[in-house]
Design an enzyme around this catalytic site. Structure first.
Site, short mmCIF file in Angstrom:
data_model
loop_
_atom_site.label_atom_id
_atom_site.label_comp_id
_atom_site.label_asym_id
_atom_site.label_seq_id
_atom_site.Cartn_x
_atom_site.Cartn_y
_atom_site.Cartn_z
N HIS A 35 0.85 -1.19 0.00
CA HIS A 35 0.00 0.00 0.00
C HIS A 35 0.89 1.24 0.00
CE1 HIS A 35 1.01 0.22 4.25
NE2 HIS A 35 0.51 -0.99 4.44
N GLY A 37 1.89 3.18 2.24
CA GLY A 37 2.93 3.20 3.26
C GLY A 37 4.19 2.50 2.80
N HIS A 38 4.04 1.35 2.16
CA HIS A 38 5.21 0.64 1.63
C HIS A 38 5.91 1.46 0.55
CE1 HIS A 38 2.75 -2.93 3.01
NE2 HIS A 38 3.90 -3.16 3.60
N LYS A 152 5.24 2.33 11.75
CA LYS A 152 4.00 1.76 12.28
C LYS A 152 4.30 0.55 13.13
CE LYS A 152 1.06 -1.05 10.41
NZ LYS A 152 0.62 -1.90 11.56
N ARG A 190 -3.36 -5.52 6.81
CA ARG A 190 -4.44 -6.25 7.47
C ARG A 190 -5.73 -5.44 7.58
NH1 ARG A 190 0.20 -8.49 10.41
NH2 ARG A 190 0.16 -10.77 10.24
#
EC number: 6.3.2.1
Length: 280
Positions: A35, A37-38, A152, A190
């Site tokens: 996503h 963030g990655h 995170k 998740r």
């Protein structure tokens, strides 16, 4: 165009070629189902290196019994497109035999004492041993100069920093800022487990973290801050594993409220376990 590699010798040949040219190499390890963030980690790594390798490997040794290894989301085509758009140069896709040539039962484990034994370590025994073991193997396979991990997973980042320092890996570790949805929910692979009814409730974790920060900043005793946070989460429908205030090294703070701290939460909403944190 991004290169996809499944053979270790081909990976090493590629990286060695870059290094012969004097290029710095970064690694962004992931378990896939990527996503924003990655992708932000890829872009962060690009600031510190000339070439970026991302790995996708769903690591069986960091999942405990009855966890979601078998059903962990796998989205290889979307991952490849996203990594290429983010500026990744190579995608490393090892299989289990490459990562664990003697099998997982005979894999040499790595344990980072202290920092890996609290919080997530108590809730998920052995989890960080699996993380350290696979990350050390990825470091040996890729031989990066730099590696980027998301904040995170705050405790995971602390565990990896300790392992790198203790085992003298010549690798600079970068921590990437948490990327959030518009309502504050930290992006996570998740999150897609959340039902339509659970999704808006999940944003309460970030709201409670902000309340913890503000309450602690005005001198509220830590135990009172933590109890209030757990109660607020339970009232919203969560089952709380922990809601705590810690020092950056994850030790418990003393009576003083000055200096850097971090609030950390792990809680379940339905069948989905969510973690988040807030540095202050």
């Amino acid at each position: 165009m991004i290169q996809t590699l499944t053979d270790l010798s081909a990976l090493r040949a590629l990286v060695n070629g870059w290094k012969r040219e004097g290029l710095r190499v970064a690694l962004v390890p992931t378990m896939g189902n990527l996503h924003v963030g990655h992708y932000s980690l890829v872009m962060l790594a690009r600031q510190y290196a000339d070439r970026v390798v991302s790995s996708v490997f769903v690591n069986p040794t960091q999942f405990g019994p009855n966890e979601d290894f078998a059903c962990y989301p796998r989205t290889p085509e979307a991952d490849l497109r996203g990594l290429e758009d983010a500026g990744c140069d190579a995608l490393w896709l090892p299989d289990v035999d490459t990562m664990y040539p003697l099998g997982t039962a005979l894999a040499t484990p790595i344990h980072a004492p202290g920092v890996s034994d609290v919080l997530e370590g108590e809730c998920r025994p052995g989890h960080f041993d699996g993380v350290c073991t696979v990350v050390a193997r990825l470091f040996n396979q890729v031989q990066p100069d730099v590696a980027a991990f998301g904040k995170k997973d705050y405790q995971q980042l602390a565990v990896i920093r300790q392992m790198v320092a203790d085992l003298a890996f010549p690798i600079e570790i970068l921590g990437g800022s948490i990327v959030r949805e518009a309502d504050g929910l930290a992006m996570s692979s998740r999150n897609q487990y959340l039902s339509a009814e659970e999704r808006p409730i999940s944003a309460n974790i970030h709201k409670v973290l902000l309340q913890m920060r503000d309450s602690y900043a005005v001198g509220t005793p830590r135990a009172q801050v933590e109890d209030a946070a757990s109660h607020a989460l339970e009232q919203a429908g969560f089952r709380v594993d922990y809601a705590v205030v810690r020092l950056p090294d994850l030790s418990e703070p003393g009576d003083g409220h000055t200096g850097a701290h971090v609030a950390l939460i792990a809680a379940r909403l339905g069948s989905t376990r969510l973690i988040d944190n807030l540095e202050f």
